[in-house]
Design a protein around this motif. Sequence first.
Motif, PDB file in Angstrom:
ATOM      1  N   CYS A  76       0.650  -1.224  -0.136  1.00 38.70           N
ATOM      2  CA  CYS A  76      -0.079   0.126  -0.170  1.00 38.70           C
ATOM      3  C   CYS A  76       0.996   1.079  -0.014  1.00 38.70           C
ATOM      4  O   CYS A  76       1.912   1.235   0.579  1.00 38.70           O
ATOM      5  N   CYS A 114       0.338   2.972   3.844  1.00 41.68           N
ATOM      6  CA  CYS A 114       0.814   2.177   5.096  1.00 41.68           C
ATOM      7  C   CYS A 114       1.854   0.928   4.814  1.00 41.68           C
ATOM      8  O   CYS A 114       2.141   0.242   5.708  1.00 41.68           O
ATOM      9  N   ARG A 143       1.198  -1.954   3.914  1.00 48.38           N
ATOM     10  CA  ARG A 143       0.405  -3.271   4.077  1.00 48.38           C
ATOM     11  C   ARG A 143       0.513  -3.964   2.685  1.00 48.38           C
ATOM     12  O   ARG A 143       0.326  -3.131   1.572  1.00 48.38           O
ATOM     13  N   CYS A 157      -4.550   0.172   0.490  1.00 52.21           N
ATOM     14  CA  CYS A 157      -5.186  -0.669   0.904  1.00 52.21           C
ATOM     15  C   CYS A 157      -6.677  -0.106   1.344  1.00 52.21           C
ATOM     16  O   CYS A 157      -7.165   0.929   1.237  1.00 52.21           O
ATOM     17  N   CYS A 170      -6.699   2.338   4.246  1.00 53.52           N
ATOM     18  CA  CYS A 170      -6.046   3.830   3.864  1.00 53.52           C
ATOM     19  C   CYS A 170      -7.090   4.572   2.524  1.00 53.52           C
ATOM     20  O   CYS A 170      -7.154   5.672   2.634  1.00 53.52           O
TER      21      CYS A 170
HETATM   22 ZN   LIG Z   1      -2.596   1.112   3.565  1.00 51.59          ZN
END
Ligand SMILES: [Zn+2]
Length: 241
Positions: free
Chosen positions: A49, A52, A54, A65, A68
Motif C-alpha cells: 500500500c 501504510c 500493508r 489498502c 487507507c
Molecule cells: Zn494502507
Amino acid sequence: MLQDVLQGIKELIFPDNCFLCRKYLRSYHQKQLCPACLSLLPLNLPPFCLKCSRHLTLFNDHGLCLSCLKNDYSFDRAFSACIYVDPLPQLLHAFKYHDKTALRKTFSELMINYIETYHIPLENFDLILPIPLHPVRLRERGFNQAELLSRLLTKHYDLPQRTDILRRHKLTPSQTTMEAKQRWTNVHDAFRIDHSSSIADKSILIVDDLLTTAATANAASEALKNAGAAYVGVFSLAITP
Ligand SMILES: [Zn+2]
Ligand SMILES: [Zn+2]
C-alpha cells in the motif's frame, strides 16, 4: 577452555529451546527461534500500500489498502516488517504479556532487514519516538515494548531516540478485544506533547509493535503535527493483513 566447560554445564542445567517448536538450540545463539521457525515468520512483502505499506491483496487505481482508502490518516507514511498472522500473534503476546523480552532481538532484526531490503530512508528522520505506554500500564508491565524495539533500532543506526516528548495522558483499556470503531474513540486525544520546540518543523518517526486499525499511530501523529512536526512516519514490527 574453562569457558567452554562452564558454557557446557550451563546448557546442561538450563537448556535453551526454540520458543515455538521447543527444539534444542545450539550454544551462543542470539535468537530465541530455531532457523526453521525463523523462516516461518510472515514477512510483509510487495506489492505494498502506498500509504501504510500493508501487503496489497486487492488492487485499485490509488494503490491503497482498504484501511487507507477509508481513513484519512494523519501520518504521512507507515512501514511494517511483518504481517500479523501465525505465529506472530503468539510471539508478540509472549513478548508483551509474559516478559519474553529477549524476543526483541529477533523482532528488531526483522525490522532492520525490512529497512535494508526496501531502502527505508531512516536517515531522513530527525527523531525517533517510541509510542509510549500510560505510566500506570508501564508500572504494570515493567517495560514499554515499543521502546525496546526502538532502542535497538536507534542503536543500530545511531539515530536519536526521545522518550520525553510523546506522552500518553489518557489511561485507555486494552485494545486487543475491541472493534475497529471502539479503537478510534478509545485512543482519541490520548497523547500530549512535551518539549514541542524539539519537534517543530522536524521529521519524526514513531515506532510501535503493531498496527491494526492504526488508530493509536494516527492519534500520536495528530498530536505531533498539531505541535508543529512537519512529517510523521510510523514504523511497526507488524501490521494486520
Ligand atoms: Zn494502507
Ligand atoms: Zn523452532
